[in-house]
Design an enzyme around this catalytic site. Structure first.
Site, PDB file in Angstrom:
ATOM      1  N   CYS A 179      55.500  37.027  34.986  1.00  0.00           N
ATOM      2  CA  CYS A 179      55.185  36.357  33.715  1.00  0.00           C
ATOM      3  C   CYS A 179      56.247  36.682  32.656  1.00  0.00           C
ATOM      4  CB  CYS A 179      53.793  36.756  33.220  1.00  0.00           C
ATOM      5  SG  CYS A 179      52.479  36.012  34.216  1.00  0.00           S
ATOM      6  N   CYS A 204      52.552  40.911  33.817  1.00  0.00           N
ATOM      7  CA  CYS A 204      53.275  41.265  35.051  1.00  0.00           C
ATOM      8  C   CYS A 204      54.741  40.833  34.932  1.00  0.00           C
ATOM      9  CB  CYS A 204      52.616  40.630  36.277  1.00  0.00           C
ATOM     10  SG  CYS A 204      53.004  38.893  36.516  1.00  0.00           S
ATOM     11  N   GLU A 226      49.038  34.041  31.734  1.00  0.00           N
ATOM     12  CA  GLU A 226      50.211  33.764  30.886  1.00  0.00           C
ATOM     13  C   GLU A 226      50.999  32.574  31.415  1.00  0.00           C
ATOM     14  OE1 GLU A 226      49.180  36.571  32.237  1.00  0.00           O
ATOM     15  OE2 GLU A 226      50.128  38.319  31.343  1.00  0.00           O
ATOM     16  N   CYS A 249      48.607  33.759  37.185  1.00  0.00           N
ATOM     17  CA  CYS A 249      48.248  34.576  36.014  1.00  0.00           C
ATOM     18  C   CYS A 249      47.947  33.684  34.806  1.00  0.00           C
ATOM     19  CB  CYS A 249      49.411  35.477  35.631  1.00  0.00           C
ATOM     20  SG  CYS A 249      49.786  36.769  36.815  1.00  0.00           S
ATOM     21  N   ASN A 298      43.667  33.212  34.035  1.00  0.00           N
ATOM     22  CA  ASN A 298      44.060  33.402  35.444  1.00  0.00           C
ATOM     23  C   ASN A 298      43.153  32.622  36.381  1.00  0.00           C
ATOM     24  OD1 ASN A 298      42.043  35.338  34.700  1.00  0.00           O
ATOM     25  ND2 ASN A 298      42.544  36.607  36.458  1.00  0.00           N
ATOM     26  N   GLU A 344      42.370  32.388  40.457  1.00  0.00           N
ATOM     27  CA  GLU A 344      42.590  33.009  41.761  1.00  0.00           C
ATOM     28  C   GLU A 344      42.268  32.026  42.885  1.00  0.00           C
ATOM     29  OE1 GLU A 344      40.486  36.763  41.699  1.00  0.00           O
ATOM     30  OE2 GLU A 344      41.887  37.576  40.219  1.00  0.00           O
TER      31      GLU A 344
HETATM   32  N1  THU Z   1      46.812  38.739  35.976  1.00  0.00           N
HETATM   33  C1  THU Z   1      47.122  37.931  34.935  1.00  0.00           C
HETATM   34  O1  THU Z   1      46.486  36.898  34.710  1.00  0.00           O
HETATM   35  N2  THU Z   1      48.168  38.283  34.148  1.00  0.00           N
HETATM   36  C2  THU Z   1      48.966  39.372  34.354  1.00  0.00           C
HETATM   37  O2  THU Z   1      49.948  39.565  33.659  1.00  0.00           O
HETATM   38  C3  THU Z   1      48.623  40.330  35.403  1.00  0.00           C
HETATM   39  C4  THU Z   1      47.507  39.963  36.289  1.00  0.00           C
HETATM   40  C5  THU Z   1      45.701  38.358  36.841  1.00  0.00           C
HETATM   41  C6  THU Z   1      46.095  38.007  38.247  1.00  0.00           C
HETATM   42  C7  THU Z   1      44.808  38.256  38.991  1.00  0.00           C
HETATM   43  O3  THU Z   1      44.012  37.091  38.890  1.00  0.00           O
HETATM   44  C8  THU Z   1      44.141  39.371  38.208  1.00  0.00           C
HETATM   45  O4  THU Z   1      44.791  39.418  36.942  1.00  0.00           O
HETATM   46  C9  THU Z   1      44.211  40.724  38.859  1.00  0.00           C
HETATM   47  O5  THU Z   1      45.495  41.071  39.170  1.00  0.00           O
END
Ligand code: THU
Length: 157
Positions: free
Chosen positions: A115, A112, A75, A73, A62, A64
């Site tokens: 994804c 999520c 994935e 994310c 991930n 940000e």
């Molecule tokens: N996140 C993912 O990388 N994958 C997911 O399926 C859910 C959330 C990340 C997004 C963000 O950077 C952090 O987790 C917190 O939500």
């Protein structure tokens, strides 16, 4: 009126060591991929790894951003990189894991909705089931196809 049910079958393992060798390798890659996470806001580091039909594994983590919707994310980072690198190959499987400051969650990290929809699209593109492996410190779940984590998938166009 008929009452209907959707049943979802999945496998539960006590650790990645119990997985079949190919899945174990992919899970280990997802754990390594967490090192590439950039999560200065949530501190929730997520790693993902995609296995392609040619045996290649593509990692993602991930990312940000201060403009929150601009992040991505793990994935989707992995799947988009895999799609761009191997446009003619199928995505066979994806593994993911996550945790605060890189410490794996006890229960498996679950993807999520966005994804899942992207997984569904690449599964539809390949025409074959794509398995999803969710890793936690205490247990590991394997779903054999994206349909199992996104029932009634939107795939009408
Ligand atoms: N996140 C993912 O990388 N994958 C997911 O399926 C859910 C959330 C990340 C997004 C963000 O950077 C952090 O987790 C917190 O939500």
């Amino acid at each position: 009126m008929q009452e209907k049910q959707i049943n979802i079958a999945f496998e539960q393992y006590s650790s990645i060591e119990e997985l079949l060798p190919e899945d174990r390798e992919l899970a280990a890659e997802a754990i390594k991929a967490m090192a590439g996470s950039y999560a200065p806001y949530s501190h929730f580091n997520v790693g993902a790894a995609v296995r392609m039909s040619n045996g290649q594994i593509v990692r993602g983590a991930n990312q940000e951003n201060a403009a929150f919707p601009s992040g991505l994310c793990a994935e989707r980072t992995a799947m988009f990189a895999a799609g761009a690198k191997f446009p003619d190959k199928e995505m066979v499987s994806i593994a993911l894991c996550g945790g605060i400051y890189g410490r794996l969650t006890e229960s498996p990290a679950t993807p999520c909705g966005a994804c899942r929809q992207v997984m569904a699209q690449y599964q539809a593109k390949s025409g074959k089931p794509m398995s999803v492996i969710m890793i936690g410190a205490d247990k590991v779940w394997k779903f054999h196809r994206v349909d199992d984590i996104l029932p009634l998938i939107f795939d009408s166009i």
